[in-house]
Design a protein around this motif. Structure first.
Motif, PDB file in Angstrom:
ATOM      1  N   PHE A 581       0.849  -1.194   0.000  1.00 39.69           N
ATOM      2  CA  PHE A 581       0.000   0.000   0.000  1.00 39.69           C
ATOM      3  C   PHE A 581       0.891   1.253   0.000  1.00 39.69           C
ATOM      4  CE2 PHE A 581      -3.297   2.507   2.740  1.00 39.69           C
ATOM      5  CZ  PHE A 581      -3.757   3.168   1.614  1.00 39.69           C
ATOM      6  N   CYS A 582       1.872   1.261   0.883  1.00 43.46           N
ATOM      7  CA  CYS A 582       2.816   2.395   0.957  1.00 43.46           C
ATOM      8  C   CYS A 582       3.500   2.604  -0.400  1.00 43.46           C
ATOM      9  CB  CYS A 582       3.897   2.139   2.003  1.00 43.46           C
ATOM     10  SG  CYS A 582       3.268   2.183   3.677  1.00 43.46           S
ATOM     11  N   PHE A 624      -4.733   7.667  -7.422  1.00 37.09           N
ATOM     12  CA  PHE A 624      -4.681   6.500  -6.534  1.00 37.09           C
ATOM     13  C   PHE A 624      -5.786   5.550  -6.995  1.00 37.09           C
ATOM     14  CE2 PHE A 624      -3.289  10.243  -4.138  1.00 37.09           C
ATOM     15  CZ  PHE A 624      -1.994   9.853  -3.830  1.00 37.09           C
ATOM     16  N   LEU A 625      -5.413   4.310  -7.298  1.00 40.14           N
ATOM     17  CA  LEU A 625      -6.366   3.389  -7.925  1.00 40.14           C
ATOM     18  C   LEU A 625      -6.926   2.409  -6.901  1.00 40.14           C
ATOM     19  CD1 LEU A 625      -4.361   2.675 -11.188  1.00 40.14           C
ATOM     20  CD2 LEU A 625      -6.115   4.393 -10.800  1.00 40.14           C
ATOM     21  N   THR A 626      -8.262   2.271  -6.919  1.00 38.09           N
ATOM     22  CA  THR A 626      -8.933   1.404  -5.944  1.00 38.09           C
ATOM     23  C   THR A 626      -8.444  -0.036  -6.065  1.00 38.09           C
ATOM     24  OG1 THR A 626     -10.854   2.790  -6.371  1.00 38.09           O
ATOM     25  CG2 THR A 626     -11.218   0.843  -5.027  1.00 38.09           C
ATOM     26  N   ASN A 627      -8.299  -0.510  -7.310  1.00 36.89           N
ATOM     27  CA  ASN A 627      -7.924  -1.928  -7.454  1.00 36.89           C
ATOM     28  C   ASN A 627      -6.527  -2.192  -6.877  1.00 36.89           C
ATOM     29  OD1 ASN A 627      -6.805  -0.419  -9.531  1.00 36.89           O
ATOM     30  ND2 ASN A 627      -6.712  -2.171 -10.941  1.00 36.89           N
ATOM     31  N   LYS A 628      -5.607  -1.246  -7.092  1.00 37.66           N
ATOM     32  CA  LYS A 628      -4.246  -1.417  -6.539  1.00 37.66           C
ATOM     33  C   LYS A 628      -4.286  -1.404  -5.008  1.00 37.66           C
ATOM     34  CE  LYS A 628      -1.386  -1.369 -10.191  1.00 37.66           C
ATOM     35  NZ  LYS A 628      -0.982  -0.125 -10.824  1.00 37.66           N
ATOM     36  N   ILE A 629      -5.081  -0.474  -4.448  1.00 39.22           N
ATOM     37  CA  ILE A 629      -5.169  -0.369  -2.974  1.00 39.22           C
ATOM     38  C   ILE A 629      -5.808  -1.646  -2.425  1.00 39.22           C
ATOM     39  CG2 ILE A 629      -6.272   0.894  -1.068  1.00 39.22           C
ATOM     40  CD1 ILE A 629      -6.031   3.450  -2.793  1.00 39.22           C
ATOM     41  N   GLY A 634      -5.644  -6.344   0.679  1.00 39.94           N
ATOM     42  CA  GLY A 634      -6.158  -7.724   0.746  1.00 39.94           C
ATOM     43  C   GLY A 634      -5.051  -8.703   1.093  1.00 39.94           C
ATOM     44  N   GLY A 635      -3.874  -8.466   0.561  1.00 44.82           N
ATOM     45  CA  GLY A 635      -2.731  -9.345   0.836  1.00 44.82           C
ATOM     46  C   GLY A 635      -2.313  -9.318   2.299  1.00 44.82           C
ATOM     47  N   SER A 636      -2.717  -8.268   3.043  1.00 39.42           N
ATOM     48  CA  SER A 636      -2.329  -8.184   4.466  1.00 39.42           C
ATOM     49  C   SER A 636      -3.482  -8.513   5.396  1.00 39.42           C
ATOM     50  CB  SER A 636      -1.839  -6.768   4.788  1.00 39.42           C
ATOM     51  OG  SER A 636      -0.677  -6.494   4.067  1.00 39.42           O
ATOM     52  N   ILE A 678     -11.552   2.692 -11.389  1.00 41.96           N
ATOM     53  CA  ILE A 678     -11.917   1.321 -11.025  1.00 41.96           C
ATOM     54  C   ILE A 678     -12.004   0.519 -12.316  1.00 41.96           C
ATOM     55  CG2 ILE A 678     -13.670  -0.120  -9.953  1.00 41.96           C
ATOM     56  CD1 ILE A 678     -14.604   2.264  -8.383  1.00 41.96           C
ATOM     57  N   PRO A 679     -11.388  -0.625 -12.372  1.00 43.69           N
ATOM     58  CA  PRO A 679     -11.481  -1.441 -13.583  1.00 43.69           C
ATOM     59  C   PRO A 679     -12.933  -1.841 -13.843  1.00 43.69           C
ATOM     60  CG  PRO A 679      -9.977  -2.397 -11.965  1.00 43.69           C
ATOM     61  CD  PRO A 679     -10.589  -1.212 -11.339  1.00 43.69           C
ATOM     62  N   SER A 680     -13.223  -2.155 -15.144  1.00 43.48           N
ATOM     63  CA  SER A 680     -14.625  -2.328 -15.541  1.00 43.48           C
ATOM     64  C   SER A 680     -15.334  -3.442 -14.775  1.00 43.48           C
ATOM     65  CB  SER A 680     -14.706  -2.585 -17.040  1.00 43.48           C
ATOM     66  OG  SER A 680     -13.843  -3.653 -17.363  1.00 43.48           O
ATOM     67  N   ASP A 681     -14.632  -4.559 -14.492  1.00 39.57           N
ATOM     68  CA  ASP A 681     -15.339  -5.618 -13.770  1.00 39.57           C
ATOM     69  C   ASP A 681     -15.721  -5.155 -12.369  1.00 39.57           C
ATOM     70  OD1 ASP A 681     -12.684  -5.508 -13.163  1.00 39.57           O
ATOM     71  OD2 ASP A 681     -12.543  -7.629 -12.589  1.00 39.57           O
ATOM     72  N   ASP A 682     -14.870  -4.299 -11.792  1.00 37.48           N
ATOM     73  CA  ASP A 682     -15.191  -3.735 -10.476  1.00 37.48           C
ATOM     74  C   ASP A 682     -16.423  -2.841 -10.568  1.00 37.48           C
ATOM     75  OD1 ASP A 682     -11.946  -3.263  -8.883  1.00 37.48           O
ATOM     76  OD2 ASP A 682     -13.223  -5.020  -9.112  1.00 37.48           O
ATOM     77  N   VAL A 683     -16.508  -2.091 -11.681  1.00 42.24           N
ATOM     78  CA  VAL A 683     -17.655  -1.190 -11.863  1.00 42.24           C
ATOM     79  C   VAL A 683     -18.941  -1.995 -11.851  1.00 42.24           C
ATOM     80  CG1 VAL A 683     -18.810   0.374 -13.447  1.00 42.24           C
ATOM     81  CG2 VAL A 683     -16.354   0.558 -13.112  1.00 42.24           C
TER      82      VAL A 683
END
Length: 692
Positions: A581-582, A624-629, A634-636, A678-683
């Motif tokens: 995230f950082c 700042f992108l939601t999918n990246k965040i 999620g990994g943590s 937000i990527p399209s599948d997320d939308v």
């Protein structure tokens, strides 16, 4: 003289006749202006008085006092001083039994008159005034120690004694002694300086005052200050009340404060400077009383001060409406400034008073002031604002919030629910208090005072990208259960306030700084994992609202929001310390530094910062992108499902009542937010969630 003294001591029953004879001789000599004989007779009376201490001295004292009165009535300054000296000697003698029939009315009147002597020769004038003050001191000492001491405290005596002392004290140099009691005069000064002697006598008088007669001693002070117009400028008034507060017994302090408040009510229609002078005196009195007892009248004090605050705003509003062109306009603007002096003095006093109260009383006062703030759509407030109009209402809102800010300063509650109960938070976050950038600043500052329980706010001052948050040494504790339930209940209300506060057109740099601090303080004081996710959703929603710009905000405000989001995400990423995230946040900030510095607080809030023409053509790497965040958190182990649901502020009933443009339009914020956000599948997923 020795023989006479021996005869009087050995045959005390003869004292009465000796006194009568001497008095008769002295009367004749005074009338015939035989000063030498007068001196001899008075010396004899003095010596007999000092030598004889028996029951039969009573009738002799009557002769003695009769003679002193004769001397004081004579027009000769020398004889007046002689009579005073004899009376002072007599006053220092302690009698075995009280005298129930002796009265000192004449002496009070005469000595008071001598205090106001206007003799043409300055030296003689000073001498007579000093004699008058010493005479008053003698009367006070004699009667206070007497069984009949109540007589001296009667208003008719106090109305002569107190103004006489104040009249002479006025000549004293003003010494500011905020930190301690005014300095006591030295022995040498006391004898030759009427001002110092009068002050000393005034202290002594007040020191002897008891619960029942305190008011009689204080009221003539107000009359004197009014009569001589000493409230503006008020240096002498402040000096007097410092002496009063330091001289009386501490448990009576609240009596004096009540008297000052009562006088403020009496003078409520006077010029602003007079009222400001009285309020500043009140502040000084409170500053001293706060160290001891303020008494049971706390709410009354605040009620009176808030009433005068409303009156002052009302006068100011009337002046603004009635101000015409030319000289009248100039006059009204200077009066307008004078009213501001009154308002600032009241706020300062409220703040000082509030900050010296114990916490349980302070929270009551916070609720009390909040209850007075005019909030649209409710009629609970008890300040009558019918006369004020829109401008006046806004002014009173600002004044009351400034008072609240002073009272909440330094308040530390164990749990946030104690500091921000619903009955306090709801009116504080009301849309009525969002109509102006200054109101919004004050609301946020009050919230910071109550939220910041570990004194972190100073470390967060300003809005910037902090390279290493660990260097700030932020203090925090584990979030307790009460704080978690507070956020469950009120979190949406806080997020909504911040979200809407960011989108106001009249925001200035300070608003963005305070909004950033609000987000940071919620993170430090109240954030568990769930709240952190909500705050990140809020930050992303703000970024999206700046890009889409449904509210048609100017470019500066859009970049300001982008900078605020960058500063906050940089802070929160380091607080939760998830490396991926950082990394994402610092990478976006790095690219912005190179390609779009106006998206960073260090640049946008500098003078003459170059602004972009539009935000549409920017590369998605600058956002700042939601999918990246979501991926990194999620990994943590964070539950990131809610990140894909865009944040939408709650609609409240008050929005429908409010005069402001309804935010119901704002609430229909697109779920199909920018594709680069937000990527399209997320939308699609977000749309489904929203429909569910």
């Amino acid at each position: 003289m020795e023989k006479l003294t021996f005869y009087a001591v050995s045959a005390p029953e003869k004292l009465d006749r000796i006194g009568s004879y001497l008095a008769e001789r002295l009367s004749r000599d005074v009338v015939r202006h035989r000063s030498g004989y007068v001196l001899i007779a008075m010396e004899a009376l003095d010596q007999l008085l000092m030598a004889c201490h028996s029951q039969s001295i009573k009738p002799f004292v009557e002769s003695f006092l009769h003679m002193v009165a004769k001397l004081l009535e004579s027009g000769e300054p020398k004889l007046q001083v002689l009579g005073t000296n004899s009376f002072v000697k007599f006053a220092n003698i302690e009698e075995d039994t009280p005298s129930y029939h002796r009265r000192y009315d004449f002496f009070v009147s005469r000595f008071s008159a001598m205090c106001h002597s206007c003799h043409s020769d300055p030296e003689i004038r000073t001498e007579i005034r000093i004699a008058g003050i010493r005479g008053i001191q003698g009367v006070v000492r004699k009667t206070v120690n007497d069984e009949l001491r109540a007589t001296i405290w009667e208003p008719q005596h106090m109305d002569k004694i107190v103004p006489s002392l104040l009249f002479n004290m006025q000549k004293i140099e003003e010494v500011d002694s905020r930190t301690g009691p005014p300095p006591s005069p030295s022995a040498a000064d006391k004898e030759e300086n009427p001002a110092v002697l009068a002050e000393n006598c005034f202290r002594e008088l007040l020191g002897r005052a008891t619960f029942g007669n305190m008011n009689n001693a204080v009221r003539p002070v107000f009359a004197h200050l009014d009569h001589h117009k000493l409230w503006d400028p008020n240096e002498f008034a402040v000096h007097c009340f410092k002496i009063i507060m330091y001289s009386i017994q501490a448990q009576y302090s609240h009596h004096v404060i009540q008297e000052i408040l009562g006088h403020l009510d009496v003078r409520k229609k006077d010029s602003p400077r007079v009222r400001a002078g009285i309020i500043q005196v009140l502040l000084e009195a409170v500053a001293i009383a706060a160290k001891g007892s303020i008494g049971p009248t706390v709410l009354e004090v605040f009620n009176t001060l808030l009433k005068h605050l409303r009156l002052s705003v009302e006068f100011e509003a009337n002046d603004l409406q009635g101000g015409s062109v030319g000289s009248a306009n100039l006059n009204s603007s200077s009066k307008d400034n004078d009213e501001k002096i009154v308002q600032n003095a009241i706020i300062q006093t409220i703040g000082f008073f509030g900050s010296n109260l114990p916490d349980y009383q302070r929270s009551e006062i916070m609720m009390f002031i909040m209850g007075k703030v005019p909030v649209f759509g409710t009629s609970t407030h008890t300040l009558d604002i019918s006369q004020l109009g829109d401008l006046g209402t806004r002014r009173i809102q600002i004044m009351l919030l400034r008072s609240l800010l002073m009272v909440t300063s330094g308040y530390k509650a164990k749990t946030i629910v104690t500091a921000l109960p619903g009955s306090f938070l709801d009116p504080l976050l009301s849309p009525s208090l969002m109509e102006d950038y200054e109101l919004r600043q004050l609301v946020l500052e009050v919230m910071h005072n109550l939220m910041d329980r570990h004194d972190n706010r100073a470390k967060l001052r300003g809005i910037r990208i902090i390279p290493d948050v660990a260097d700030l040494k932020i203090k925090r504790e584990k979030i307790c259960r009460q704080d978690t339930s507070f956020m469950k209940k009120n979190g949406q209300q806080l997020y909504r306030h911040i979200y809407l506060g960011c989108k106001e057109e009249d925001n200035v740099q300070k608003n963005y700084e305070l909004l950033y601090t609000s987000l940071a303080l919620i993170t430090i004081e109240l954030a568990n994992e769930e709240v952190v996710i909500d705050l990140i959703r809020l930050a992303i929603a703000l970024q999206d609202s700046a890009i889409i710009n449904e509210d048609n905000l100017p470019m500066f405000h859009r970049c300001g929001i982008m900078a605020l989001v960058a500063a906050y995400l940089n802070f929160v990423s380091q607080m939760i310390a998830v490396p991926a995230f950082c990394q994402h946040i610092s990478k976006v900030i790095e690219i912005r530094t190179m390609e779009a510095p106006y998206f960073l607080p260090e640049h946008i809030f500098r003078d003459k910062c170059m602004l972009p023409k539009s935000l549409e053509r920017h590369d998605k790497n600058l956002y700042f992108l939601t999918n990246k965040i979501a991926e990194s958190l999620g990994g943590s182990g964070y539950s990131v499902e809610r990140l894909s649901v865009p944040y939408v502020p709650q609609v409240t009933d008050e929005d429908r009542l409010s005069r402001r443009k309804s935010i119901v339009d704002t609430v229909s914020i697109q779920v199909d937010i920018l594709p680069n956000s937000i990527p399209s599948d997320d939308v699609n997923k977000a749309t489904e969630d929203a429909q569910v």
